[in-house]
Enzyme design. Structure first.
Site, mmCIF file in Angstrom:
data_model
loop_
_atom_site.group_PDB
_atom_site.id
_atom_site.type_symbol
_atom_site.label_atom_id
_atom_site.label_comp_id
_atom_site.label_asym_id
_atom_site.label_seq_id
_atom_site.Cartn_x
_atom_site.Cartn_y
_atom_site.Cartn_z
ATOM 1 N N ASP A 204 0.693 -1.319 -0.023
ATOM 2 C CA ASP A 204 -0.058 0.268 0.001
ATOM 3 C C ASP A 204 1.047 1.206 -0.156
ATOM 4 O O ASP A 204 1.810 1.293 0.760
ATOM 5 C CB ASP A 204 -0.891 0.040 1.499
ATOM 6 C CG ASP A 204 -1.956 1.082 1.241
ATOM 7 O OD1 ASP A 204 -2.716 1.044 0.324
ATOM 8 O OD2 ASP A 204 -2.175 1.781 2.383
ATOM 9 N N GLU A 244 1.504 0.105 -5.086
ATOM 10 C CA GLU A 244 0.753 0.909 -5.282
ATOM 11 C C GLU A 244 1.745 2.510 -5.521
ATOM 12 O O GLU A 244 2.197 2.874 -4.316
ATOM 13 C CB GLU A 244 -0.142 1.473 -4.260
ATOM 14 C CG GLU A 244 -1.209 2.599 -4.763
ATOM 15 C CD GLU A 244 -2.223 2.781 -3.650
ATOM 16 O OE1 GLU A 244 -3.279 3.239 -3.871
ATOM 17 O OE2 GLU A 244 -1.859 2.465 -2.557
#
Length: 553
Positions: A204, A244
């Protein structure tokens, strides 16, 4: 790039499917999705053609940020099942040929995590340096992740009279990645889930992980990912890291590890995603071509993840202000459909007014662009958003399985569900799995067919891209090859008008015949002059290039 040169890197031609266990399917009737319901749904995902499931956070959590506020990295939220249920799901998925990757959220923890509970009690706690503390806020303290919701990245802790850093919400204190003890804890977390059978991790918000404003300086901010990659490879020869990284292409190259690799195995291509939307609203293929030209070259066999929607807002932050307004005006004309000045709180089908031609065009692009496709749950049936849900929850409503009560998601009372379902024309009465499975002309069957063709067309995941020059600006044309001839040619008409494309000669394309991969027909290529190909409004073609003397696959 020849396929034989890169080994068994399964993610290079995978079909990723992102879902939240909580909102996918309720297996025990309590109103909340769980691992039991997800395991029972594996047949559906196998039928669709999914080869890798990406699980959003399912760990114990106070659930103030849709599970991204984690209070135990080694467990399962009791609402979703037990650790045994999760292990059985991972095993069963693998038995059906579907790998599982999980979210690795180590930017921060919940403020309810035992590490932080102890750290905030005393400056002498052994967990104090697991987090980032200051006597006074740094000069650069504006919160960039959630502007309007959080004003600062620093929060006062009265008991120990210092500020702690939170790049995200104040209830998510940042972990101190420069602390070797924290890195050792992360290695244990990774090893634990690899032992249970996961095939990798989606990391993330990677840039905030390494270089958040106000975090302690490190000699090399990328050292952590390199160390993590080496550790993962030692523990599992197949495990991959999907990152990401919502940055422009040149900066993304650094997160692959530069030209020589050694960091992330795959990254989401936010530049290309933004370009697809800009090209769509303009009816001009130029932004897509420019985005592909800007993709950096690397000697490593890394992958780009292509996507149209995900669980967050549709972020347009890589567009210019003027370009962003173009997309806003066309796809999110109402203020409540926008967030943070950069994103759209809508799913794809409503943005395109449910137009089946435009939806099919969009997904044809997704599956034919160089890279690997990533689907968000419900996309395959054209689910809509629920604007009654707050913020980004609008695109996180329960999966719509049937036209019955609660969309077949759960037999519980609607008040027990994790969120209300979409209403109106995109509600479960009209958009659901059961009806589309029975309708051969549905979006579900179309995407299923695209996946099947993608899986038998290795050039898409493994090949090099060539942009085809022509004089029709509304048409995007590209070739993917794994060799110097043959390959696949894709044509996409981004306009509401019919278009004719003049393709180069057979010698320039490297073939004699174009075989339609989605419909039974052939197009002979002219040897000495251009070949004209007609496209319907929002039409598209996937064409196999058959070289002289070559066999048609």
């Amino acid at each position: 790039m020849r396929i034989a040169d890169v080994g068994d890197l399964w993610w290079r031609n995978a079909v990723f499917y992102c879902l939240d266990v909580e909102t996918f399917r309720d297996g025990n009737g309590d109103g909340v999705g769980d691992f039991t319901g997800l395991t029972e749904s594996l047949g559906y995902l196998e039928q669709l053609g999914v080869t890798c499931i990406w699980l959003m956070p399912f760990y114990p959590t106070p659930d103030r940020d849709d599970g991204y506020d984690i209070s135990d990295f080694y467990g399962v939220d009791p609402r979703l099942g037990t650790l045994g249920d999760a292990a059985e799901f991972i095993r069963t998925a693998r038995s059906r040929g579907i790998r599982v990757i999980v979210d690795l959220v180590v930017n921060h923890t919940s403020d309810k995590h035992p590490w932080f509970v102890q750290a905030r009690r005393s400056r002498n706690s052994k967990f104090r340096d697991y987090y980032i503390w200051r006597d006074r806020p740094t000069r650069n303290q504006k919160n960039m992740v959630f502007p309007g919701e959080e004003q600062s990245i620093w929060e006062w802790e009265p008991k120990t009279e210092q500020y702690y850093m939170h790049s995200f919400y104040r209830h998510q204190p940042d972990l101190n990645l420069t602390n070797s003890a924290v890195r050792e804890e992360i290695a244990k977390i990774v090893a634990y889930w690899l032992t249970l059978g996961v095939a990798g991790f989606r990391i993330d918000a990677v840039p905030f992980l390494l270089a958040a404003p106000g975090s302690p300086d490190a000699a090399d901010p990328h050292e952590f990912i390199r160390d993590l990659k080496r550790f993962v490879r030692r523990r599992s020869s197949e495990a991959m890291l999907l990152g990401e990284v919502a940055l422009p292409h040149p900066e993304q190259l650094e997160y692959f590890g530069g030209q020589d690799g050694g960091e992330l195995d795959a990254q989401f291509d936010f530049t290309l995603m933004d370009a697809v939307y800009l090209a769509s609203v303009r009816g001009d293929a130029t932004p897509i071509a420019d985005a592909l030209r800007s993709r950096p070259k690397t000697s490593e066999p890394v992958a780009w993840g292509n996507f149209l929607r995900n669980h967050d807002e549709l972020t347009l932050q890589l567009l210019t202000d003027e370009e962003r307004e173009e997309v806003f005006d066309a796809l999110a004309p109402e203020p409540y459909q926008r967030i943070y000045g950069r994103g759209i709180l809508r799913r794809l089908a409503p943005m395109l007014n449910g137009d089946p031609r435009r939806l099919r065009l969009a997904y044809s692009l997704l599956f034919s662009l160089p890279g690997v496709p990533v689907l968000y749950y419900g996309e395959e049936i054209g689910m809509g958003e629920n604007p009654e849900l707050p913020g980004r929850s609008a695109v996180r409503s329960p999966m719509q399985w049937t036209p019955e009560r609660n969309g077949g998601f759960s037999p519980a009372r609607p008040s027990q569900l994790p969120g209300s379902l979409t209403t109106g024309g995109f509600g479960p009465e009209y958009v659901n799995v059961r009806n589309q499975q029975m309708d051969e002309g549905s979006l579900f069957h179309f995407i299923r067919a695209l996946i099947a063709r993608y899986r038998t067309t290795p050039e898409i995941g493994w090949g090099d891209v060539e942009l085809v020059e022509h004089d029709t600006p509304g048409v995007f044309a590209h070739i993917l090859r794994t060799d110097h001839e043959g390959g696949m040619l894709a044509l996409h008409n981004l306009t509401a008008e019919p278009a004719t494309v003049s393709l180069p000669s057979a010698a320039d394309i490297g073939g004699e015949v174009l075989t339609d991969l989605l419909h039974p027909r052939e197009i002979p290529l002219q040897a000495e002059r251009a070949t004209d190909v007609h496209l319907d409004p929002y039409g598209f073609l996937w064409l196999q290039i058959t070289p002289p003397g070559g066999a048609i696959v």
